[in-house]
Design an enzyme around this catalytic site. Structure first.
Site: not given
Length: 279
Positions: A50, A108
């Protein structure tokens, strides 16, 4: 605000409504997370990918909230799943966040070339060292999840996957419940589509709330589910918290159950085969 409920998993007590920070890159993330913390959010979800861990960390530092009162999650990207790369990525994430430890460190996305036992053993070592309090995975299909839980025997504290009223996750949820592992629902508003759904809007009118609040309430109505909606505007952050007070009835549940359940919106090319049969 309705009192926040928590789910207990692997020694952690996780607020059932968290705050997601996907697509909030750079310095713009800090004031948004500061706003969320000031409203009462205590479960913050970020990831190396991110590119906002520094903003999240700065917001935590500025908030003055005791570290023990927060659940902070970050994640290692699928390109960094060799053990030495995980270690390097973890060190960088911790440095970016400005924290001594995180509460959850997650894979992730799975990689087709990863050595899953080696990946999980590396995460378990970080947990044993006290640098993360818990470990978990995201976006695993059933075979991968069963390998992690049953073959490797990793202490998986949560599984984070796409989940909203338009995507069936009943098989995965049933498995997770059987193992007492929370399902953390990302994209709980179907990337904004929930707000425009006529069925959810109708249920919202009945309860005097928005369609988005109905979608969050539907997730939290289910045992073992945590939701992490993101919201940049303070009003939306508060509205999501207010969804904690929404109580759906059986008629509402039936109407939502009748919605199409084959709508997966997060489909990167490196996704696992979602339909792979469990071994």
């Amino acid at each position: 605000m309705t009192t926040m409920s928590h789910l207990d998993t692997q020694g952690l007590s996780i607020p059932r409504l968290g705050f997601g920070t996907f697509r909030m890159p750079g310095g713009g993330c800090q004031p948004v997370v500061e706003s969320a913390l000031s409203l009462g959010y205590r479960h913050i979800d970020t990831a190396a990918m991110y590119e906002n861990e520094d903003g999240v960390g700065a917001a935590i530092a500025a908030s003055g909230i005791a570290r023990d009162d927060l659940i902070v999650t970050t994640k290692v990207w699928h390109e960094n799943l060799a053990p030495k790369d995980i270690q390097r990525a973890f060190d960088k994430s911790l440095s970016n966040l400005g924290l001594d430890y995180v509460d959850l460190y997650l894979v992730h996305w799975p990689s087709r070339t990863m050595d899953l036992p080696a990946v999980l053993e590396t995460l378990m070592r970080l947990r044993e060292e006290g640098r993360t309090r818990g470990i978990g995975v995201c976006n695993f299909n059933m075979p991968l999840l069963k390998t992690a839980v049953e073959t490797v025997g990793a202490p998986i504290a949560c599984h984070q996957i796409e989940y909203h009223p338009f995507l069936d996750q009943s098989k995965m949820l049933a498995y997770l419940r059987g193992k007492q592992i929370p399902l953390v629902a990302y994209s709980p508003l179907a990337q904004g589509r929930a707000a425009d759904d006529v069925t959810l809007q109708a249920i919202g009118r009945k309860h005097g709330v928005s369609a988005a609040q109905v979608a969050i309430a539907w997730l939290l109505d289910q045992d073992g589910v945590i939701a992490i909606p993101k919201a940049q505007r303070r009003e939306s952050q508060q509205a999501n918290l207010d969804a904690l007070a929404v109580r759906l009835d059986e008629e509402d549940r039936k109407a939502i159950a009748a919605l199409p359940k084959d709508q997966r919106f997060v489909k990167p090319p490196f996704s696992p085969d979602w339909d792979a049969p469990a071994v």
